[in-house]
Design a protein around this motif. Structure first.
Motif, PDB file in Angstrom:
ATOM      1  N   LYS A  85       0.824  -1.213   0.000  1.00 60.26           N
ATOM      2  CA  LYS A  85       0.000   0.000   0.000  1.00 60.26           C
ATOM      3  C   LYS A  85       0.854   1.257   0.000  1.00 60.26           C
ATOM      4  O   LYS A  85       0.449   2.288  -0.555  1.00 60.26           O
ATOM      5  CB  LYS A  85      -0.918   0.000   1.225  1.00 60.26           C
ATOM      6  N   GLY A  86       2.013   1.208   0.614  1.00 58.86           N
ATOM      7  CA  GLY A  86       2.927   2.344   0.581  1.00 58.86           C
ATOM      8  C   GLY A  86       2.480   3.554   1.375  1.00 58.86           C
ATOM      9  O   GLY A  86       2.917   4.669   1.090  1.00 58.86           O
ATOM     10  N   ARG A  87       1.619   3.379   2.363  1.00 58.09           N
ATOM     11  CA  ARG A  87       1.198   4.511   3.179  1.00 58.09           C
ATOM     12  C   ARG A  87       2.346   4.982   4.069  1.00 58.09           C
ATOM     13  O   ARG A  87       3.177   4.177   4.488  1.00 58.09           O
ATOM     14  CB  ARG A  87       0.004   4.112   4.050  1.00 58.09           C
ATOM     15  N   PRO A  88       2.426   6.269   4.366  1.00 52.90           N
ATOM     16  CA  PRO A  88       3.499   6.742   5.243  1.00 52.90           C
ATOM     17  C   PRO A  88       3.355   6.151   6.632  1.00 52.90           C
ATOM     18  O   PRO A  88       2.232   6.021   7.140  1.00 52.90           O
ATOM     19  CB  PRO A  88       3.312   8.263   5.256  1.00 52.90           C
ATOM     20  N   PRO A  89       4.461   5.782   7.278  1.00 54.06           N
ATOM     21  CA  PRO A  89       4.369   5.180   8.621  1.00 54.06           C
ATOM     22  C   PRO A  89       3.911   6.163   9.677  1.00 54.06           C
ATOM     23  O   PRO A  89       3.454   5.745  10.749  1.00 54.06           O
ATOM     24  CB  PRO A  89       5.800   4.698   8.882  1.00 54.06           C
ATOM     25  N   PHE A  90       4.026   7.463   9.424  1.00 53.74           N
ATOM     26  CA  PHE A  90       3.556   8.481  10.357  1.00 53.74           C
ATOM     27  C   PHE A  90       3.269   9.759   9.588  1.00 53.74           C
ATOM     28  O   PHE A  90       3.740   9.942   8.453  1.00 53.74           O
ATOM     29  CB  PHE A  90       4.594   8.762  11.458  1.00 53.74           C
ATOM     30  N   ILE A  91       2.466  10.645  10.175  1.00 56.40           N
ATOM     31  CA  ILE A  91       2.135  11.930   9.554  1.00 56.40           C
ATOM     32  C   ILE A  91       2.357  13.015  10.599  1.00 56.40           C
ATOM     33  O   ILE A  91       1.690  13.029  11.637  1.00 56.40           O
ATOM     34  CB  ILE A  91       0.679  11.960   9.051  1.00 56.40           C
ATOM     35  N   ARG A  92       3.306  13.897  10.337  1.00 59.67           N
ATOM     36  CA  ARG A  92       3.554  15.015  11.252  1.00 59.67           C
ATOM     37  C   ARG A  92       2.566  16.142  10.956  1.00 59.67           C
ATOM     38  O   ARG A  92       2.354  16.499   9.799  1.00 59.67           O
ATOM     39  CB  ARG A  92       4.985  15.533  11.091  1.00 59.67           C
ATOM     40  N   SER A  93       1.994  16.688  12.020  1.00 58.23           N
ATOM     41  CA  SER A  93       1.060  17.804  11.841  1.00 58.23           C
ATOM     42  C   SER A  93       1.692  19.140  12.204  1.00 58.23           C
ATOM     43  O   SER A  93       1.284  20.181  11.676  1.00 58.23           O
ATOM     44  CB  SER A  93      -0.193  17.593  12.701  1.00 58.23           C
ATOM     45  N   ALA A  94       2.687  19.142  13.121  1.00 59.86           N
ATOM     46  CA  ALA A  94       3.309  20.398  13.538  1.00 59.86           C
ATOM     47  C   ALA A  94       4.689  20.123  14.113  1.00 59.86           C
ATOM     48  O   ALA A  94       4.986  19.018  14.576  1.00 59.86           O
ATOM     49  CB  ALA A  94       2.445  21.125  14.569  1.00 59.86           C
ATOM     50  N   ILE A  95       5.529  21.161  14.058  1.00 60.99           N
ATOM     51  CA  ILE A  95       6.877  21.114  14.605  1.00 60.99           C
ATOM     52  C   ILE A  95       7.043  22.298  15.560  1.00 60.99           C
ATOM     53  O   ILE A  95       6.616  23.415  15.258  1.00 60.99           O
ATOM     54  CB  ILE A  95       7.946  21.186  13.492  1.00 60.99           C
ATOM     55  N   ILE A  96       7.692  22.055  16.707  1.00 62.24           N
ATOM     56  CA  ILE A  96       7.968  23.120  17.670  1.00 62.24           C
ATOM     57  C   ILE A  96       9.461  23.414  17.653  1.00 62.24           C
ATOM     58  O   ILE A  96      10.285  22.535  17.900  1.00 62.24           O
ATOM     59  CB  ILE A  96       7.559  22.720  19.099  1.00 62.24           C
ATOM     60  N   LYS A  97       9.807  24.654  17.359  1.00 62.23           N
ATOM     61  CA  LYS A  97      11.202  25.107  17.410  1.00 62.23           C
ATOM     62  C   LYS A  97      11.233  26.483  18.060  1.00 62.23           C
ATOM     63  O   LYS A  97      10.464  27.363  17.686  1.00 62.23           O
ATOM     64  CB  LYS A  97      11.810  25.185  16.006  1.00 62.23           C
ATOM     65  N   GLY A  98      12.107  26.649  19.028  1.00 59.86           N
ATOM     66  CA  GLY A  98      12.210  27.930  19.710  1.00 59.86           C
ATOM     67  C   GLY A  98      10.932  28.354  20.395  1.00 59.86           C
ATOM     68  O   GLY A  98      10.662  29.548  20.521  1.00 59.86           O
ATOM     69  N   GLY A  99      10.138  27.394  20.807  1.00 63.82           N
ATOM     70  CA  GLY A  99       8.881  27.700  21.461  1.00 63.82           C
ATOM     71  C   GLY A  99       7.756  28.069  20.530  1.00 63.82           C
ATOM     72  O   GLY A  99       6.647  28.357  20.984  1.00 63.82           O
ATOM     73  N   ARG A 100       7.999  28.044  19.232  1.00 64.65           N
ATOM     74  CA  ARG A 100       6.987  28.410  18.257  1.00 64.65           C
ATOM     75  C   ARG A 100       6.497  27.165  17.533  1.00 64.65           C
ATOM     76  O   ARG A 100       7.271  26.285  17.161  1.00 64.65           O
ATOM     77  CB  ARG A 100       7.545  29.410  17.240  1.00 64.65           C
TER      78      ARG A 100
END
Length: 279
Positions: free
Chosen positions: A248-263
């Motif tokens: 199926k080739g689905r991604p093993p995970f999906i990131r919704s947001a990243i936190i850097k420098g408190g943002r």
């Protein structure tokens, strides 16, 4: 997004928080973190702190001695003896069935050099079992013994059914022994059937009155071989199910947001690679 992670990220620029679209499991979370790690080594540690963080200092010391992978080896667990026996039995079974040595009583808690991390990330399987992949890639590895205490907080979601699922994932990912067993058992029973057929035929010809007259033998034979067929189909089905997940080739995970420098910033996925046109 957890406030604690935002505060840590704001105070330390090296702290990065990752938010996934949903819970994709611990193995996917580890891979997601390793993919963004940029230092010389990674430490995999569950958030429930059941594996003692104090052991990381020993991991680093062994890593500086030249080892590429340092894993925690659970010599004992603070749990009922029945579970302890089952866990130890599983790791020994997995090691005996695997196509390569897998450390016994070693979980995900480990320090992994960046070179090994790179090779782990090149293993593209979706339904991954990291402690098996960690052994597969090789390099210099060693273990640090420790006693695994009870959870510091929270309630474990593991139960007998989930542990059976983990065991199946490990065995069917790193061993074809069940298929070899089915082949050997099938050939052995087929040979035995031929011998019994010859004996029954000879008995019928030489001693007609000695042949079994009832249907019990026939029914037991049908039930036995029918059950054997069901077991064989189930084992083959487990391997086919893993093939379906990979195809199926689905991604093993999906990131919704990243936190850097408190943002907090939304994570934008990379566009898919174009499919080459057929000539």
């Amino acid at each position: 997004m957890p406030v604690a992670i935002r505060q840590l990220s704001s105070a330390d620029p090296y702290v990065i928080g990752i938010s996934h679209a949903r819970n994709f499991g611990s193995q996917a979370a580890f891979r997601s973190g390793m993919a963004l790690a940029s230092c010389e080594a990674c430490v995999l540690l569950d958030g429930d702190l059941q594996d003692p963080p104090e052991l990381i200092a020993d991991f680093v010391a062994r890593w500086r001695e030249g080892y590429d992978v340092v894993y925690g080896r659970r010599v004992r667990r603070d749990m009922p003896w029945r579970w302890e026996v089952l866990y130890k039995g599983f790791y020994r079974l997995l090691d005996s069935l695997s196509d390569f040595p897998i450390p016994r009583d070693a979980g995900d808690f480990s320090l992994i050099d960046h070179r090994v991390v790179g090779w782990l990330l090149r293993c593209r399987e979706r339904d991954s079992f990291l402690r098996g992949l960690r052994a597969y890639v090789g390099f210099r590895q060693t273990g640090v013994d420790y006693v695994r205490p009870e959870r510091m907080f929270g309630t474990s979601t593991n139960n007998f059914r989930r542990n059976i699922a983990w065991a199946k994932k490990a065995i069917f990912s790193f061993s074809t022994a069940p298929l070899d067993w089915l082949t050997t058992l099938g050939l052995g029973l087929f040979s035995l059937t031929l011998v019994l057929m010859a004996l029954l035929a000879a008995s019928k010809l030489l001693y007609p009155s000695s042949a079994p007259p009832g249907v019990v033998t026939v029914l037991l034979g049908i039930m036995f071989f029918g059950s054997l067929n069901l077991v064989g189909i189930a084992v083959i089905g487990e391997y086919i199910a893993k093939i379906i997940v990979e195809v199926k080739g689905r991604p093993p995970f999906i990131r919704s947001a990243i936190i850097k420098g408190g943002r907090v910033s939304d994570f934008q996925p990379q566009p898919p690679s174009p499919v080459p046109e057929a000539e």
